[in-house]
Design a protein around this motif. Structure first.
Motif, PDB file in Angstrom:
ATOM      1  N   THR A  17       5.066  11.562  16.327  1.00 26.24           N
ATOM      2  CA  THR A  17       3.787  11.004  16.773  1.00 26.24           C
ATOM      3  C   THR A  17       3.154  10.185  15.655  1.00 26.24           C
ATOM      4  O   THR A  17       2.627   9.092  15.902  1.00 26.24           O
ATOM      5  CB  THR A  17       2.837  12.122  17.250  1.00 26.24           C
ATOM      6  N   CYS A  20       5.042   6.970  15.408  1.00 30.00           N
ATOM      7  CA  CYS A  20       4.725   6.152  16.580  1.00 30.00           C
ATOM      8  C   CYS A  20       3.378   5.450  16.425  1.00 30.00           C
ATOM      9  O   CYS A  20       3.276   4.245  16.668  1.00 30.00           O
ATOM     10  CB  CYS A  20       4.734   7.031  17.830  1.00 30.00           C
ATOM     11  N   GLU A  21       2.365   6.189  16.041  1.00 32.02           N
ATOM     12  CA  GLU A  21       1.027   5.598  15.917  1.00 32.02           C
ATOM     13  C   GLU A  21       1.008   4.494  14.862  1.00 32.02           C
ATOM     14  O   GLU A  21       0.401   3.444  15.064  1.00 32.02           O
ATOM     15  CB  GLU A  21      -0.012   6.675  15.631  1.00 32.02           C
ATOM     16  N   LYS A  24       2.950   1.344  16.207  1.00 29.76           N
ATOM     17  CA  LYS A  24       2.223   0.546  17.201  1.00 29.76           C
ATOM     18  C   LYS A  24       1.344  -0.498  16.535  1.00 29.76           C
ATOM     19  O   LYS A  24       1.151  -1.583  17.061  1.00 29.76           O
ATOM     20  CB  LYS A  24       1.380   1.443  18.107  1.00 29.76           C
ATOM     21  N   VAL A  31       6.191  -0.122  21.559  1.00 29.50           N
ATOM     22  CA  VAL A  31       5.347   0.500  22.570  1.00 29.50           C
ATOM     23  C   VAL A  31       5.258   2.016  22.380  1.00 29.50           C
ATOM     24  O   VAL A  31       4.173   2.580  22.339  1.00 29.50           O
ATOM     25  CB  VAL A  31       5.869   0.193  23.994  1.00 29.50           C
ATOM     26  N   TRP A  32       6.390   2.684  22.273  1.00 32.04           N
ATOM     27  CA  TRP A  32       6.410   4.135  22.152  1.00 32.04           C
ATOM     28  C   TRP A  32       7.780   4.574  21.687  1.00 32.04           C
ATOM     29  O   TRP A  32       8.690   3.759  21.543  1.00 32.04           O
ATOM     30  CB  TRP A  32       6.011   4.822  23.457  1.00 32.04           C
ATOM     31  N   THR A  34      10.640   8.178  21.917  1.00 36.39           N
ATOM     32  CA  THR A  34      10.957   9.456  22.527  1.00 36.39           C
ATOM     33  C   THR A  34      12.153  10.053  21.795  1.00 36.39           C
ATOM     34  O   THR A  34      12.760   9.379  20.954  1.00 36.39           O
ATOM     35  CB  THR A  34      11.232   9.294  24.043  1.00 36.39           C
ATOM     36  N   GLU A  94      11.594  -1.630  27.014  1.00 36.79           N
ATOM     37  CA  GLU A  94      10.941  -0.984  28.144  1.00 36.79           C
ATOM     38  C   GLU A  94      10.971  -1.984  29.288  1.00 36.79           C
ATOM     39  O   GLU A  94      10.493  -3.114  29.152  1.00 36.79           O
ATOM     40  CB  GLU A  94       9.490  -0.647  27.785  1.00 36.79           C
TER      41      GLU A  94
END
Length: 98
Positions: A17, A20-21, A24, A31-32, A34, A94
């Motif tokens: 996380t 990811c932040e 971005k 985008v993200w 996983t 995506e």
């Protein structure tokens, strides 16, 4: 899922996380992310997928991937007990429905 795996899963999510932040903000089109893991074969089974907007150029995506691989590795190192292999970190677009 055994408690040990739940704890590891929480640690992975927390670490990713943060990556990811930051990503971005720092990387165009990111985008993200996983991850998937089979705890019977951890950490060899861990795969992190970085997801990019379908409109970002392939060169921008590959450049961001090159920059993010060491970030992901650094974030996960204390959890996996060593260096996650670069081939366990992938990028994809995506695809959204229009």
């Amino acid at each position: 899922m055994p408690p040990k795996h739940k704890h590891t899963e929480r640690d992975i999510i927390r670490a990713l996380t943060e990556v990811c932040e930051d990503a971005k903000v720092e990387h165009e089109g990111f985008v993200w992310l996983t991850h998937e893991v089979n705890y019977q074969r951890f950490p060899q089974s861990l795969v992190v997928t970085l997801v990019f907007d379908e409109y970002v150029s392939e060169s921008a995506m590959l450049s961001a991937l090159a920059a993010l691989v060491p970030e992901v590795q650094r974030a996960l190192k204390p959890i996996v007990g060593g260096e996650l292999l670069a081939r366990q970190i992938e990028a994809r677009y995506e695809h959204t429905m229009h």
